[in-house]
Structures are given as C-alpha cells and as structure tokens.
Design a protein around this motif. Sequence first.
Motif, short mmCIF file in Angstrom:
data_model
loop_
_atom_site.label_atom_id
_atom_site.label_comp_id
_atom_site.label_asym_id
_atom_site.label_seq_id
_atom_site.Cartn_x
_atom_site.Cartn_y
_atom_site.Cartn_z
N THR A 3 -3.20 -0.66 -8.14
CA THR A 3 -3.56 -0.41 -6.74
C THR A 3 -3.41 1.07 -6.40
N THR A 4 -2.40 1.72 -6.99
CA THR A 4 -2.22 3.15 -6.76
C THR A 4 -3.43 3.92 -7.28
N LEU A 5 -3.84 3.54 -8.50
CA LEU A 5 -4.97 4.22 -9.12
C LEU A 5 -6.23 4.02 -8.29
N TYR A 6 -6.47 2.76 -7.88
CA TYR A 6 -7.71 2.51 -7.14
C TYR A 6 -7.70 3.17 -5.77
N SER A 7 -6.53 3.18 -5.11
CA SER A 7 -6.56 3.89 -3.80
C SER A 7 -6.77 5.37 -4.00
N PHE B 35 -8.65 6.67 -6.32
CA PHE B 35 -10.10 6.81 -6.53
C PHE B 35 -10.85 6.83 -5.20
#
Lengths: 119, 327
Positions: free
Chosen positions: A58-62, A64
């Motif tokens: 979720t950290t990575l996608y937010s 992005f």
Amino acid sequence: MRTVYREKGDDGLIGSDVMRGYNDLMILSLLMEQDSYGYEISKQIRQICSDKYVMKETTLYSAFTRLEKAGYIEGYFGTETNGKQRTYYRITPEGSSYYQEKCREWQLVKEVVEKFVKE
Amino acid sequence: METILSYLDNMFLSLPKTPETERAKAELAAMMEDKYNELLAEGKRENEAVGIVISEFGNLEELKEELGLEGIHQTETAGTQSTKRYIRREEAEEYLSFAGKAYKWIALGVLLCIWCPIPLFVFGNVEGISDVSMVFLGLIPLFVMIAVAVGLFIYHGIKLEKYEFMKKEQLKLDEGFLRELREQKESGTGRFAASIIIGVSLCIFGVVQFLVFGALESDDDYVLGMSAAILLFLVGIAVVCFIIAGARRECLNILLEEGDYSEGKKNNAKLIDRIGSVYWTAAVVIYLAWSFVTMNWGFTWIVWPIAGVLFGLVAAVCNLIKGENKA
C-alpha cells in the motif's frame, strides 16, 4: 525465514513512519535507471538494503499515485517477455529534478541529525 | 492465491467503488501475485507465502488520501452524481491512433463521394459519345465509387461506435498525460491552421476557375464540364484536408474535454438528447396524422423545416435554463 516487519526499529529493521519522506526518493532513484513496475521496484528496494527495509504494497502504490499526480512519473501498459501485462512507470524530467531536490534535502537532514547522535 | 484475493476484496469492502479504487485494487493484486509467485518459486510452502504476502500488504488508510476518496464522498452527497470514467493512458492512445486511421478512411469515402460525378462531367460532353459508353465510362464508376464510400462509412462508423461514450461521459485522465495531450494540441495548431488554409485556397481557386471558364466559354459544354470536374477535384482534396486536420483536433478535444466536449456541454447534450427523442417522435406523429387526415402531402412537408427551426430554439432555451441553474 523471512523477518516479519515491525514498526519499531529495535530489531535492526526500519519502521515505516521513519521512512515516510524518503520512499519517493528510493522509487525515483530506481526509475532513473530504468522503467519498472510495482513488484520489481519493491524487490529491488529490499535487495539493495538487504532486507532492512521492506516497502509495503500500500505504501508503494500510494507513492505511485502521488508521484503520478504530481507529474513526476508516468504509468504505461507494458508486456513482459513472459506475456504478463503490467503497469510500468517511467520518470519524467520533473521527476528527475524532484529527485535531485530530495537528495539535497536528505544531505541536510543527515547533517543536522548527525550532530545529535552519540554512539 | 485465492486467499490473497479474498483478503484484498475484504480490505476494499469499506471503500466506495470508483475507477481509482478499482485501479488500486487491480494494481495491488498484481503486485501481490508477483510476490506470491516468486515466494513459491523460492520454495516456500503455499500458506507460508500467503502469510508473508498478507503481512507485507500494509494498510489501506494511507491509500485513502491518495485516492481522493474524501473528495468523491463530497460530490456524491452534493447530489451531482458526477462519477467520472477513468480512461487509462493506453486506452486513450489506442483511441487516438484508431480514430486517426478511421477518419482517414472516412475522408477517403467523402473524397469518393465528391469525385464520383467527375467521369460524367468529363465524358458527358464529348462529341458523339454513345449511351452505352456513357454508362460504362460515367455511370458505372459513379456507382462503384458511391458503393465503396458507403462501405467505408458503415464499416468505420461501426468501429468508432465503441468510443462513442467518450463524447458523452465525463472523463478522467492522469494529469501527466493530460499535459502531454495539451502540448500535442498546442503543437498541432500550426498544422491544423495550415491544412485549413490550404483547403480554403483550393476551394476558392476551384470556384474562381469555374466562374472564369463559365464566363469565357459559357457556350462550350465540354470546357464547362471539364471545369466542373476540376472544381470537384479540388473541393474533394480540400475536404480531405478539413477532415483529417479536424479529426485529430476533435479527438484531442474529446479527451481533453475542451471545445464542444466540455463538462457543461456534455450535460446539456444529454438533456437535449432526451428532449430530442420525444420531440422528433412527436414531429413524425404530427406529420403523418396531418398528412393522412388532409391528404395534402404536397403541403404538409412544411412540418419539417418548422420543426427544425423550433428545435434550435428549444436547444437554445435548454442552454439558458441550464446556465441559470448553475449560476
């Protein structure tokens, strides 16, 4: 066995709130080298810091979404050799200059915090 | 893997279904799947891999802000229901390249329609030409050209139908991509203007030569026929210039929601569509009823021009009312 990720830093792992400001820097730094997609980026980050920091999905996608909205990276559809379609990201010129800015900021943070660290 | 997907489903249950959350879910699923497959390849047991993937998922709280969910809640409670359709970059690019090609074919069809009488003009006034050769040299080419053109219109019209929603629905594109499209439109302005200028010049030249020949050689049918053929030839090329230049710009306008495709106009278009469907059905009923009752078919056609002009009025009133509501 893979280490289970914790919020505290007492086991040699880094907590996510500590890294908050620098996730962008890591992602951009990897995209500077080549275009990449979600899992590959998270894997590279884990490898580079030898499992000391694991970026959550979720950290990575937010990151992005945030970077894409700001115009620092761009997503596009790409197909890997094995035929799986993925969203790849590439860095924009604005993204590169934002990266340089974040690097300078980190130098400053490091300098300041270092003054207070007593081994 | 099913365990992971149902975990993801559960996590997203609390979130509203928007294009952003759908995309987020798909992307997260892809990342988790990649990780899961790699863990299995490393020799992990299935449930171990599932455990690791789920423990490293993170939490949705941090996503909410980035997905702009607060904003969406507000617009929904305001009752505007303006759910925008998210267009991925790939979809948009596919649309641009596809429409670009389709409009080239449609332009070819229009060109054929405009050029189709040329053989008639050229051969029609040749001295002593027989009726049979007239059919072969003039009429058959004419019908063949029209047939090909109609085929092109239908085929490419149907294919373009798929993208019709872009003209009507509210779209949402990524910021970076929007900027790129705006730049494309900006940089295309010169070419667009050049095409229009070339087209207009061709038309003017065509008409002028026709008038000049008409005045000078008004009694020579052969010269007049050739001159009319030249006029059609030039107008055909001009129209192709207009269509190809206009289509590119139109497509960009559709994606950028500018010009005729701005948000306000789209809402209006929907309202006018609804009114129109009732309006024109009523017009047909009035026309047929009046005609059959009076049997005065020679006069009742007057319904159509009147209906046409009135509809313009209705549309204008719609625009006014809509505009006032907004203000």
